[in-house]
Design a protein around this motif. Structure first.
Motif: not given
Length: 524
Positions: A78-89, A221-225
């Motif tokens: 079995r596997g688990y993807n514990g990677s994150g996504r780019a911010p929505s912006a 300077g990030g666009v993270h929310r």
């Protein structure tokens, strides 16, 4: 058996349980968890979190992970993807308009949402026994008391340290570049881990810890929310597999690059590799050419599976046959297009097998040395630069975009044979990892090496028009490769690092650990 007159490592043998990883303190903590009644998942999580304190240039709770495991008595992986996504912006077009051809490594634009903490919390709750508070206690203690920095960590630090800036310097280099044995402490991380132990993932992705990370990103300077952090969830996955010389290689699916290792072995299966000298030029040449072709396919096809439809082609026998036909045993082919991420080595890997023969293969990283070099002010959480795994090419399936996961280099591995789990293993080393997996499997199957010998054997890696050859190769091999047209260079540092645990048919566990790292295999 190895020649005991010569320096080297013997395999580690045990019956009840075992851990192999890149730092001995983490291996000891993992084995302690097993002895206390925890299972392999408990042990792997406890050891992995501690690795972020022992090897902070490699990994930490500001990073991502991928995990493979099996339930006791089951051959299903079995596997688990514990990677994150780019911010929505996130906006690839904005970076192109600013003149960038690639995502800048040391920028807030390269920071994706850290995924490892959510993965550890979820896997502990669903598949562990001891509870998150028990698993995080060792890392909390060592973060407060301090860890003496080991030799390989110190070797990495001068190359990676210049990445750090602002708050990160205060947390990671308050007195300049450390020396071997210097004590590293992370009291801010200890407090963050204490909150996670009490309240779970929400203590990291919401509230004061998340606000601390968001403030550091905004300052850079990030666009993270806040909603980008609060909305993060990992994903259960179905692993991929392919057969080579009677053994099945199991890999995590995209957005990881594990399919590249399967493709490399599928290409090599068209040649009689077992008839070659394992340390000879002919074998190195074939692997180098297979890597160029497989990595080119990777760069075209692997991306967030929610945004790419062609990743399955990586496993196509027809693709492997077509690529194998392009290889000339007597000369090099033109180098594939540049990789979408820079060469680097910064990842940790841990594998654990318990008394019930549950096996866990876990890889955990902040990508480049010290990630993006951005740390939060209060808690000192160092943020990964996994967003540099995106491309800025318009229309590419791996083009940076809001809510997308980038192509990842980190890949845990597992071998299955005759209907049973045979060996969890991993090879660290950034983009080298598919080559490392293919070479490790070939060492085992084509040349009959035991896991420790397969890990110890010298390595070669074709990347960016260069053939990197460790010093373990003979001078005549180097000359022969130059004659074939390779631009042979000796890397400043060893190539990658590996850990493995063989579950032998007689019930004995046999661990191998890479001398290129500071770690070991331990059992009980």
């Amino acid at each position: 058996m190895r020649d005991l007159h010569l320096p080297g490592r013997s395999p580690v043998l045990a019956l009840n349980g075992m851990c192999a990883t890149s730092h001995p303190l983490a291996a000891q903590v993992a084995v302690d968890m097993l002895a206390r009644g925890g299972n392999a998942m408990d042990a792997a999580i406890a050891g992995a979190v501690l690795l972020g304190i022992c090897e902070p240039q490699m990994t930490g709770i500001g990073g991502d992970c991928f995990v493979l495991w099996n339930a006791p008595g089951s051959a299903e992986v079995r596997g688990y993807n514990g990677s994150g996504r780019a911010p929505s912006a996130a906006d690839a077009g904005a970076l192109r308009r600013a003149g960038h051809a690639a995502v800048p490594l040391g920028s807030a634009a390269a920071v994706t949402i850290p995924g490892a903490v959510e993965a550890f919390c979820t896997l502990s709750a669903q598949h562990g026994r001891l509870g998150l508070d028990a698993l995080l206690a060792p890392a909390i203690r060592y973060a407060e008391e301090g860890v003496p920095l080991a030799a390989r960590v110190i070797d990495d630090w001068p190359r990676s340290g210049p990445t750090l800036r602002g708050h990160a310097i205060r947390h990671y280099m308050p007195n300049g570049t450390p020396r071997a044995g210097s004590i590293f402490r992370a009291p801010g991380q200890a407090e963050a881990l204490r909150r996670i132990a009490r309240n779970g993932a929400s203590a990291f992705y919401e509230g004061e810890v998340a606000e601390d990370m968001l403030a550091a990103l905004a300052e850079a300077g990030g666009v993270h929310r806040a909603e980008d952090f609060a909305g993060h969830r990992g994903t259960p996955t179905t692993p991929l597999s392919g057969e080579y010389s009677g053994v099945e290689l199991v890999e995590h699916p995209p957005n990881g690059q594990g399919a590249t290792a399967i493709l490399m072995l599928n290409i090599l299966s068209h040649f009689d590799v077992a008839a070659l000298d394992p340390l000879g030029a002919e074998r190195v040449h074939l692997e180098a050419e297979a890597a160029k072709l497989a990595y080119d396919a990777r760069n075209r096809l692997i991306a967030d599976p929610d945004h790419a439809a062609r990743g399955a082609r990586m496993l196509s026998p027809e693709l492997a046959a077509d690529l194998a036909a392009l290889i000339d045993p007597n000369r090099v082919i033109a180098a594939a297009p540049p990789l979408t991420e820079a060469l680097h080595r910064d990842t940790v890997y841990i594998t654990v097998v318990d008394r019930d023969r549950m096996a866990v293969s876990l890889i955990y990283s902040i990508f480049h040395g010290f990630g993006a070099g951005i740390a939060s002010e209060k808690f000192g959480i160092l943020l990964q630069n996994r967003g540099a795994g995106f491309t800025l090419e318009p229309g590419h399936p791996n083009e940076m975009g809001g809510g997308k996961r980038p192509m990842h280099t980190i890949i845990p591995g597992m071998l299955r044979e005759d209907g049973r789990i045979k060996m969890p293993f991993g090879v660290m080393g950034g983009s080298y990892q598919p080559t490392g997996h293919a070479r490790f499997v070939s060492n085992l199957r084509d040349f009959g090496m035991d896991p420790q010998t397969a890990i110890d054997a010298p390595r070669a890696y074709a990347c960016d028009g260069k053939l990197r050859l460790e010093r373990g190769y003979a001078p005549e091999v180097r000359r022969a490769l130059v004659d074939l047209g390779h631009d042979v260079v000796t890397p400043d540092e060893p190539i990658g690092g590996a850990q493995a645990i063989l579950i032998r048919a007689d019930g004995v566990l046999e661990g191998g650990s890479d001398p290129r790292k500071d770690g070991c295999a331990l059992g009980y």
